[in-house]
Design an enzyme around this catalytic site. Structure first.
Site, mmCIF file in Angstrom:
data_model
loop_
_atom_site.group_PDB
_atom_site.id
_atom_site.type_symbol
_atom_site.label_atom_id
_atom_site.label_comp_id
_atom_site.label_asym_id
_atom_site.label_seq_id
_atom_site.Cartn_x
_atom_site.Cartn_y
_atom_site.Cartn_z
ATOM 1 N N ASN A 234 -10.537 -2.881 -6.539
ATOM 2 C CA ASN A 234 -9.684 -1.922 -7.269
ATOM 3 C C ASN A 234 -10.216 -1.574 -8.665
ATOM 4 O OD1 ASN A 234 -6.519 -3.085 -5.864
ATOM 5 N ND2 ASN A 234 -7.825 -1.402 -5.224
ATOM 6 N N ASP B 289 0.824 -1.215 0.000
ATOM 7 C CA ASP B 289 0.000 0.000 0.000
ATOM 8 C C ASP B 289 0.857 1.264 0.000
ATOM 9 O OD1 ASP B 289 -2.314 1.488 0.086
ATOM 10 O OD2 ASP B 289 -2.491 1.392 2.258
HETATM 11 C C1 FPP Z 1 -2.159 0.076 -3.310
HETATM 12 O O1 FPP Z 1 -1.625 1.390 -3.198
HETATM 13 C C2 FPP Z 1 -1.489 -0.608 -4.394
HETATM 14 C C3 FPP Z 1 -2.133 -1.157 -5.464
HETATM 15 C C4 FPP Z 1 -3.590 -1.156 -5.639
HETATM 16 C C5 FPP Z 1 -1.344 -1.805 -6.544
HETATM 17 C C6 FPP Z 1 -0.237 -2.702 -6.064
HETATM 18 C C7 FPP Z 1 0.568 -3.082 -7.212
HETATM 19 C C8 FPP Z 1 1.905 -3.071 -7.253
HETATM 20 C C9 FPP Z 1 2.772 -2.757 -6.092
HETATM 21 C C10 FPP Z 1 2.541 -3.418 -8.535
HETATM 22 C C11 FPP Z 1 3.387 -4.673 -8.437
HETATM 23 C C12 FPP Z 1 2.691 -5.887 -8.724
HETATM 24 C C13 FPP Z 1 3.055 -6.775 -9.677
HETATM 25 C C14 FPP Z 1 2.473 -8.124 -9.668
HETATM 26 C C15 FPP Z 1 3.995 -6.430 -10.757
HETATM 27 P P1 FPP Z 1 -2.587 2.618 -3.475
HETATM 28 O O2 FPP Z 1 -2.571 2.919 -4.918
HETATM 29 O O3 FPP Z 1 -3.939 2.346 -2.902
HETATM 30 O O4 FPP Z 1 -1.840 3.743 -2.661
HETATM 31 P P2 FPP Z 1 -2.529 4.949 -1.908
HETATM 32 O O5 FPP Z 1 -3.294 4.362 -0.757
HETATM 33 O O6 FPP Z 1 -1.351 5.754 -1.454
HETATM 34 O O7 FPP Z 1 -3.390 5.689 -2.886
#
Ligand code: FPP
Length: 247
Positions: A75, A27
């Site tokens: 998501n 996250d």
């Molecule tokens: C949550 O942070 C993260 C995600 C929804 C995406 C996670 C994906 C990766 C780390 C990419 C790597 C994965 C692979 C398999 C290559 P957020 O976007 O909700 O962050 P925020 O809470 O700060 O907005």
């Protein structure tokens, strides 16, 4: 749980007990990008690099199972532009993953409902699973279009169908049967779940499996997460007194 055997890794001492299964809620990518005035996709790209580093590191130090939360059933509500960027990131990664993790003998598995992804992505997921299934290293579960409630609903439907078709009696339904009908069937429950970015939420991740998991919340955004942070989480885990409901 196995005692840590020092390989390439210097920070953790011999006395440290390694969690057998670690879960990570990756996250904070969006906030990382926002702080730098970059598009959210830049945060996901940076998070993708950290994911590779941490996966390899977990394999190096002897973790047996690693489950990372890459994309939840919720998501899909994100803006189209962000979803497209994530799908591209997954595609680019999956095109390289088989070779990338070959020397580490990592077994790649996907947990979640694959049907929602493009044919190209589905084919890459299957190719990775098939191509790595005979390896003997760490099992890397990549949770994509994963939601724990959805997983439990699927398990209930599958068990109900078996009861309806007289393959199963109601009396034979127990905790093991439910575990055996989850995506993680046959795997140990996570000992440790790490959530970077300082949020105290489980966000529909491994609800059944996490009944006795130790949680470590870290005040680092995922793209800033390092192998030292993983060491720190393992050390915190080692200081916990796990009683599993006993005394
Ligand atoms: C949550 O942070 C993260 C995600 C929804 C995406 C996670 C994906 C990766 C780390 C990419 C790597 C994965 C692979 C398999 C290559 P957020 O976007 O909700 O962050 P925020 O809470 O700060 O907005």
């Amino acid at each position: 749980m196995a005692f840590f055997k020092k390989k390439k890794h210097q920070q953790l001492s011999e006395e440290i007990v390694l969690p057998e299964h670690i879960g990570i809620i990756m996250d904070g990518n969006g906030r990382w990008a926002k702080k730098r005035k970059l598009p959210r996709s830049a945060g996901h790209n940076a998070g993708g690099k950290v994911f590779r580093t941490i996966s390899r590191y977990c394999s190096d130090i002897g973790i047996k199972y690693l489950t990372v939360y890459a994309f939840s059933t919720e998501n899909w509500k994100r803006p189209e532009e962000e979803i497209n960027a994530l799908m591209k990131l997954f595609k680019d990664y999956l095109e390289e993953a088989l070779m990338d993790f070959k020397d580490d003998s990592i077994v790649v598995r996907f947990i979640g409902d694959k049907t929602h992804f493009s044919d190209e992505l589905k084919a890459l997921m299957i190719e990775n699973e098939e191509g790595s299934k005979d390896r003997d290293g760490m099992v890397l579960n990549i949770a994509m279009n994963y939601g724990s409630r959805d997983e439990i609903v699927r398990a209930v439907k599958s068990i109900s169908n078996d009861v309806k078709n007289n393959k199963l009696s109601v009396d034979s339904i127990d905790e093991k049967l439910i575990s055996d009908n989850l995506y993680t069937a046959g795997q140990p429950d996570p000992d440790l779940i790490i959530r970077p970015s300082g949020e105290y939420r489980i966000s529909n991740f491994m609800l059944w499996q996490a009944a006795y998991t130790e949680f470590v919340i870290m005040n680092k955004l995922w793209p800033d997460f390092t192998t030292d942070d993983l060491d720190e989480a393992i050390k915190i885990f080692n200081n916990r007194n796990r009683r599993f409901g006993g005394v």
